[in-house]
Design an enzyme around this catalytic site. Structure first.
Site, PDB file in Angstrom:
ATOM      1  N   GLN A 106       0.843  -1.200   0.000  1.00  0.00           N
ATOM      2  CA  GLN A 106       0.000   0.000   0.000  1.00  0.00           C
ATOM      3  C   GLN A 106       0.877   1.249   0.000  1.00  0.00           C
ATOM      4  O   GLN A 106       0.376   2.355  -0.096  1.00  0.00           O
ATOM      5  CB  GLN A 106      -0.877   0.023   1.256  1.00  0.00           C
ATOM      6  CG  GLN A 106      -1.825  -1.147   1.371  1.00  0.00           C
ATOM      7  CD  GLN A 106      -2.400  -1.258   2.763  1.00  0.00           C
ATOM      8  OE1 GLN A 106      -3.397  -0.629   3.094  1.00  0.00           O
ATOM      9  NE2 GLN A 106      -1.774  -2.059   3.604  1.00  0.00           N
ATOM     10  N   ASN A 107       2.188   1.045   0.145  1.00  0.00           N
ATOM     11  CA  ASN A 107       3.087   2.198   0.278  1.00  0.00           C
ATOM     12  C   ASN A 107       3.390   2.811  -1.077  1.00  0.00           C
ATOM     13  O   ASN A 107       3.438   2.125  -2.097  1.00  0.00           O
ATOM     14  CB  ASN A 107       4.374   1.779   0.977  1.00  0.00           C
ATOM     15  CG  ASN A 107       4.111   1.272   2.376  1.00  0.00           C
ATOM     16  OD1 ASN A 107       3.017   1.475   2.896  1.00  0.00           O
ATOM     17  ND2 ASN A 107       5.069   0.608   2.975  1.00  0.00           N
ATOM     18  N   HIS A 124      -1.422   1.594  -4.312  1.00  0.00           N
ATOM     19  CA  HIS A 124      -1.831   2.996  -4.109  1.00  0.00           C
ATOM     20  C   HIS A 124      -0.977   3.992  -4.886  1.00  0.00           C
ATOM     21  O   HIS A 124      -0.943   5.165  -4.542  1.00  0.00           O
ATOM     22  CB  HIS A 124      -1.787   3.339  -2.606  1.00  0.00           C
ATOM     23  CG  HIS A 124      -2.838   2.635  -1.807  1.00  0.00           C
ATOM     24  ND1 HIS A 124      -2.834   2.561  -0.424  1.00  0.00           N
ATOM     25  CD2 HIS A 124      -3.949   1.961  -2.186  1.00  0.00           C
ATOM     26  CE1 HIS A 124      -3.884   1.878  -0.009  1.00  0.00           C
ATOM     27  NE2 HIS A 124      -4.574   1.497  -1.051  1.00  0.00           N
ATOM     28  N   CYS A 154      -1.939  20.654 -20.606  1.00  0.00           N
ATOM     29  CA  CYS A 154      -3.333  21.135 -20.548  1.00  0.00           C
ATOM     30  C   CYS A 154      -3.528  22.261 -19.541  1.00  0.00           C
ATOM     31  O   CYS A 154      -4.616  22.837 -19.471  1.00  0.00           O
ATOM     32  CB  CYS A 154      -4.287  19.984 -20.226  1.00  0.00           C
ATOM     33  SG  CYS A 154      -4.103  19.370 -18.551  1.00  0.00           S
ATOM     34  N   GLY A 191       2.915  -4.553   9.020  1.00  0.00           N
ATOM     35  CA  GLY A 191       2.890  -3.108   9.232  1.00  0.00           C
ATOM     36  C   GLY A 191       1.721  -2.386   8.613  1.00  0.00           C
ATOM     37  O   GLY A 191       1.870  -1.286   8.101  1.00  0.00           O
ATOM     38  N   THR A 192       0.550  -3.005   8.689  1.00  0.00           N
ATOM     39  CA  THR A 192      -0.636  -2.288   8.220  1.00  0.00           C
ATOM     40  C   THR A 192      -1.726  -2.380   9.273  1.00  0.00           C
ATOM     41  O   THR A 192      -1.879  -3.408   9.933  1.00  0.00           O
ATOM     42  CB  THR A 192      -1.139  -2.823   6.862  1.00  0.00           C
ATOM     43  OG1 THR A 192      -2.377  -2.173   6.538  1.00  0.00           O
ATOM     44  CG2 THR A 192      -1.327  -4.315   6.840  1.00  0.00           C
ATOM     45  N   ASN A 217       3.167  -7.007  13.444  1.00  0.00           N
ATOM     46  CA  ASN A 217       2.795  -5.642  13.833  1.00  0.00           C
ATOM     47  C   ASN A 217       3.146  -5.460  15.310  1.00  0.00           C
ATOM     48  O   ASN A 217       2.975  -6.393  16.093  1.00  0.00           O
ATOM     49  CB  ASN A 217       1.283  -5.438  13.619  1.00  0.00           C
ATOM     50  CG  ASN A 217       0.901  -3.976  13.479  1.00  0.00           C
ATOM     51  OD1 ASN A 217       1.194  -3.177  14.357  1.00  0.00           O
ATOM     52  ND2 ASN A 217       0.267  -3.627  12.371  1.00  0.00           N
ATOM     53  N   PRO A 218       3.602  -4.279  15.710  1.00  0.00           N
ATOM     54  CA  PRO A 218       3.887  -4.084  17.150  1.00  0.00           C
ATOM     55  C   PRO A 218       2.629  -4.118  18.015  1.00  0.00           C
ATOM     56  O   PRO A 218       2.727  -4.357  19.215  1.00  0.00           O
ATOM     57  CB  PRO A 218       4.523  -2.688  17.218  1.00  0.00           C
ATOM     58  CG  PRO A 218       4.848  -2.306  15.812  1.00  0.00           C
ATOM     59  CD  PRO A 218       3.985  -3.120  14.906  1.00  0.00           C
ATOM     60  N   ALA A 235       9.097  -4.495  12.005  1.00  0.00           N
ATOM     61  CA  ALA A 235       9.524  -5.174  10.777  1.00  0.00           C
ATOM     62  C   ALA A 235      11.037  -5.355  10.742  1.00  0.00           C
ATOM     63  O   ALA A 235      11.533  -6.433  10.393  1.00  0.00           O
ATOM     64  CB  ALA A 235       9.061  -4.353   9.572  1.00  0.00           C
TER      65      ALA A 235
HETATM   66  P1  OAD Z   1      -1.380   2.958   9.036  1.00  0.00           P
HETATM   67  O1  OAD Z   1      -0.692   4.208   9.436  1.00  0.00           O
HETATM   68  O2  OAD Z   1      -2.853   2.916   9.106  1.00  0.00           O
HETATM   69  O3  OAD Z   1      -0.866   1.760   9.937  1.00  0.00           O
HETATM   70  C1  OAD Z   1       0.514   1.541  10.153  1.00  0.00           C
HETATM   71  C2  OAD Z   1       0.639   0.234  10.914  1.00  0.00           C
HETATM   72  O4  OAD Z   1       2.017  -0.052  11.036  1.00  0.00           O
HETATM   73  C3  OAD Z   1       0.054   0.265  12.315  1.00  0.00           C
HETATM   74  O5  OAD Z   1      -0.747  -0.893  12.499  1.00  0.00           O
HETATM   75  C4  OAD Z   1       1.283   0.214  13.218  1.00  0.00           C
HETATM   76  O6  OAD Z   1       1.054  -0.470  14.436  1.00  0.00           O
HETATM   77  C5  OAD Z   1       2.269  -0.528  12.348  1.00  0.00           C
HETATM   78  N1  OAD Z   1       3.676  -0.211  12.638  1.00  0.00           N
HETATM   79  C6  OAD Z   1       4.205   0.940  13.144  1.00  0.00           C
HETATM   80  N2  OAD Z   1       5.541   0.850  13.216  1.00  0.00           N
HETATM   81  C7  OAD Z   1       5.884  -0.375  12.725  1.00  0.00           C
HETATM   82  C8  OAD Z   1       7.119  -1.065  12.533  1.00  0.00           C
HETATM   83  N3  OAD Z   1       8.288  -0.499  12.833  1.00  0.00           N
HETATM   84  N4  OAD Z   1       7.084  -2.326  12.011  1.00  0.00           N
HETATM   85  C9  OAD Z   1       5.891  -2.900  11.691  1.00  0.00           C
HETATM   86  N5  OAD Z   1       4.701  -2.303  11.856  1.00  0.00           N
HETATM   87  C10 OAD Z   1       4.686  -1.058  12.363  1.00  0.00           C
HETATM   88  O7  OAD Z   1      -0.840   2.589   7.585  1.00  0.00           O
HETATM   89  P2  OAD Z   1      -1.480   1.621   6.491  1.00  0.00           P
HETATM   90  O8  OAD Z   1      -2.138   0.455   7.107  1.00  0.00           O
HETATM   91  O9  OAD Z   1      -0.422   1.380   5.474  1.00  0.00           O
HETATM   92  O10 OAD Z   1      -3.766   5.113   1.752  1.00  0.00           O
HETATM   93  O11 OAD Z   1      -2.566   2.579   5.861  1.00  0.00           O
HETATM   94  C11 OAD Z   1      -3.295   2.135   4.765  1.00  0.00           C
HETATM   95  C12 OAD Z   1      -3.575   3.275   3.841  1.00  0.00           C
HETATM   96  O12 OAD Z   1      -4.204   4.361   4.544  1.00  0.00           O
HETATM   97  C13 OAD Z   1      -2.346   3.957   3.245  1.00  0.00           C
HETATM   98  O13 OAD Z   1      -1.830   3.273   2.108  1.00  0.00           O
HETATM   99  C14 OAD Z   1      -2.873   5.267   2.855  1.00  0.00           C
HETATM  100  C15 OAD Z   1      -3.606   5.600   4.135  1.00  0.00           C
HETATM  101  O14 OAD Z   1      -4.527   6.559   4.076  1.00  0.00           O
HETATM  102  C16 OAD Z   1      -3.903   6.069   0.844  1.00  0.00           C
HETATM  103  O15 OAD Z   1      -3.263   7.108   0.885  1.00  0.00           O
HETATM  104  C17 OAD Z   1      -4.893   5.742  -0.219  1.00  0.00           C
END
Ligand code: OAD
Length: 247
Positions: A106-107, A124, A154, A191-192, A217-218, A235
């Protein structure tokens, strides 16, 4: 090595098709802020859902452009961390053993490819690319200025080539992600927060199709109660052990 890592490694060793889904957490240790954990400093008072939409851009293009410029700068200065390298190593190991491998992310930061991952599906988009708002013309260069730059073809405003809330995902990327989730027998979710659709449904689809789902995930997420194995940590800490690099 913990029992959970050991168990996940054994499942990985016996997999015939591997799918990985990553979110912002994998890039946290590269210094790129996640979406829901930390909006800091200048941006702390905004929610991503209020900035990452076509409506927000139409209402205040400068605000949205500047937010992405700030994120683009963080990405430009970032390098892959041990988690990205470990996933690239797992892909190489899979390839060596004729195991199918797909990394869905998603990154928008491009760090998986920078670490050497090859089969990467960007759900994304990519923040390093820019396109115009009205027609989606791809634009390679633009002048940094006080104003939001415009399209040389444009004249419409430029925006990042990322998927915003309310927009469709690139259909080929979504199809590849769904196929990987349906056909894998080992699905690793790293990490999502698993709250943004349709990516959030991919591990559940994999589970329905019979895969083992490993979450890293933490903190617990909505996926945790359903995961075959939950790896609690970061991670960069845990993925090297899963990839055998940690030995
Ligand atoms: P989030 O910010 O929602 O979630 C990040 C996750 O990473 C959380 O569950 C944290 O606990 C975890 N985390 C933090 N530090 C970490 C580490 N060092 N190692 C492993 N995990 C860790 O991000 P996403 O789930 O990626 O979309 O968000 C999904 C989408 O929402 C993004 O792609 C973006 C956002 O709005 C768009 O922009 C369309």
């Amino acid at each position: 090595m913990t029992d959970d890592i050991q168990r996940a490694r054994e499942l990985l060793d016996h997999a015939t098709a591997v799918a990985v889904l990553t979110g912002a957490g994998i890039s946290a240790e590269s210094g790129i802020p996640t979406f829901r954990d930390a909006l800091t400093g200048l941006w702390a008072r905004f929610r991503p859902e209020e900035l990452a939409t076509p409506e927000a851009f139409e209402a205040n293009p400068k605000l949205v452009w500047d937010w992405y410029a700030w994120r683009r700068e963080a990405v430009a200065n970032a390098v892959p961390n041990a988690g990205h390298w470990a996933l690239a190593a797992i892909e190489r190991q899979c390839r060596d053993h004729q195991v199918d491998f797909t990394l869905v992310t998603q990154n928008v930061d491009g760090l998986h490819r920078a670490a050497g991952s090859q089969r990467v599906v960007e759900l994304h988009g990519n923040i390093r690319r820019v396109k115009c708002f009205d027609h989606g013309h791809a634009v390679d260069r633009w002048e940094a200025s006080e104003q939001v730059p415009t399209c040389p073809r444009c004249g419409s405003l430029l925006r990042p080539d990322v998927v915003w809330f309310g927009e469709s995902l690139p259909s080929d990327a979504l199809a590849a992600a769904l196929a990987a989730a349906r056909t894998c027998d080992f699905f690793l979710c790293v990490g999502t927060s698993t709250v943004v659709e349709p990516a959030a449904s991919l591990p559940f689809l994999a589970l329905q199709c019979g895969a083992r789902v490993i979450e890293l995930n933490p903190v617990p997420t909505p996926l945790t109660p359903h995961a075959t194995v939950s790896l609690r940590g970061t991670a960069a800490q845990l993925l090297p052990a899963l990839s055998r690099q940690g030995q």
